[in-house]
Design a protein around this motif. Structure first.
Motif, short mmCIF file in Angstrom:
data_model
loop_
_atom_site.label_atom_id
_atom_site.label_comp_id
_atom_site.label_asym_id
_atom_site.label_seq_id
_atom_site.Cartn_x
_atom_site.Cartn_y
_atom_site.Cartn_z
N ARG A 105 0.83 -1.20 0.00
CA ARG A 105 0.00 0.00 0.00
C ARG A 105 0.87 1.25 0.00
O ARG A 105 1.88 1.30 0.67
CB ARG A 105 -0.91 0.04 1.22
N LEU A 106 0.42 2.22 -0.76
CA LEU A 106 1.05 3.54 -0.79
C LEU A 106 0.03 4.59 -0.39
O LEU A 106 -1.15 4.46 -0.71
CB LEU A 106 1.56 3.87 -2.19
N TRP B 117 4.05 7.04 6.26
CA TRP B 117 3.03 8.08 6.30
C TRP B 117 2.44 8.21 7.70
O TRP B 117 2.24 9.32 8.20
CB TRP B 117 1.92 7.78 5.29
N GLU B 118 2.18 7.09 8.35
CA GLU B 118 1.62 7.12 9.70
C GLU B 118 2.57 7.80 10.68
O GLU B 118 2.13 8.51 11.59
CB GLU B 118 1.26 5.71 10.16
N ALA C 204 0.43 15.32 14.43
CA ALA C 204 -0.60 15.32 15.48
C ALA C 204 -0.08 15.88 16.79
O ALA C 204 -0.86 16.38 17.61
CB ALA C 204 -1.14 13.91 15.67
N ARG C 205 1.22 15.82 17.00
CA ARG C 205 1.82 16.36 18.22
C ARG C 205 2.00 17.88 18.16
O ARG C 205 2.33 18.51 19.15
CB ARG C 205 3.17 15.69 18.50
N ALA D 105 -4.16 13.42 0.76
CA ALA D 105 -3.60 12.06 0.78
C ALA D 105 -4.68 11.00 0.55
O ALA D 105 -5.77 11.09 1.11
CB ALA D 105 -2.89 11.81 2.10
N GLN D 106 -4.33 10.01 -0.26
CA GLN D 106 -5.23 8.89 -0.53
C GLN D 106 -4.44 7.60 -0.52
O GLN D 106 -3.32 7.54 -1.03
CB GLN D 106 -5.91 9.07 -1.89
N GLU D 107 -5.05 6.55 0.06
CA GLU D 107 -4.42 5.23 0.04
C GLU D 107 -4.61 4.63 -1.34
O GLU D 107 -5.71 4.60 -1.88
CB GLU D 107 -5.02 4.31 1.10
N CYS D 108 -3.51 4.16 -1.92
CA CYS D 108 -3.52 3.61 -3.28
C CYS D 108 -2.77 2.28 -3.26
O CYS D 108 -1.55 2.24 -3.41
CB CYS D 108 -2.85 4.57 -4.25
#
Length: 149
Positions: free
Chosen positions: A33-34, A52-53, A60-61, A80-83
């Motif tokens: 996954r990208l 990415w995470e 988020a911090r 951003a989209q998961e591809c």
């Protein structure tokens, strides 16, 4: 690590093959996954989901009202989209992302250590020309010197 430059094509449906060397790194070190997003340059950035995470966790911090953070989230995270790769090693690039990078036929995949850039062939040529002009700058030499120490 992702490295190398590979020329490919994108079909009318927006599918393109992830080059074999980049695919080996992706599948061998991550999964299939990208996360693809608009870059600040006229190209796309493709991250393995785990990378990415980590970026999202770091963002988020931060204070979301901080001007640079808010802008980065709007331009980079929101797009951003998961591809995932299909069985043939192809990735479907959504129309909004293709439009940002001007991807219509010929494209370039460029390995950039932990991220992959996707450029139109013409955009990549312009970026390379600009990079060569900047290569003699003190900043580039300072970074190279620091890396070698």
């Amino acid at each position: 690590m992702f490295r190398g430059v590979y020329e490919h094509q994108i079909d009318a449906k927006g599918r393109t093959s992830l080059p074999a060397r980049l695919r080996e790194t992706l599948v061998g070190s991550y999964d299939e996954r990208l996360i693809i997003t608009t870059a600040l340059d006229p190209c796309l950035h493709a991250y393995p989901v785990r990378e990415w995470e980590q970026l999202e966790a770091a963002l988020a911090r931060r204070n979301p009202m901080e001007p640079g953070v808010k802008t980065l989230m709007r331009l980079y995270v929101a797009s951003a989209q998961e591809c995932p790769l299909d069985k043939l090693g192809r990735v479907l690039i959504p129309p909004s992302l293709r439009s940002h990078a001007g991807l219509d036929k010929d494209l370039v995949w460029a390995g950039m250590v932990k991220v992959i850039e996707l450029w139109s062939r013409e955009g990549w040529a312009r970026a390379q020309e600009e990079a060569r002009k900047e290569a003699s700058s003190a900043d580039v030499m300072r970074v190279l010197t620091e890396l070698r120490q």
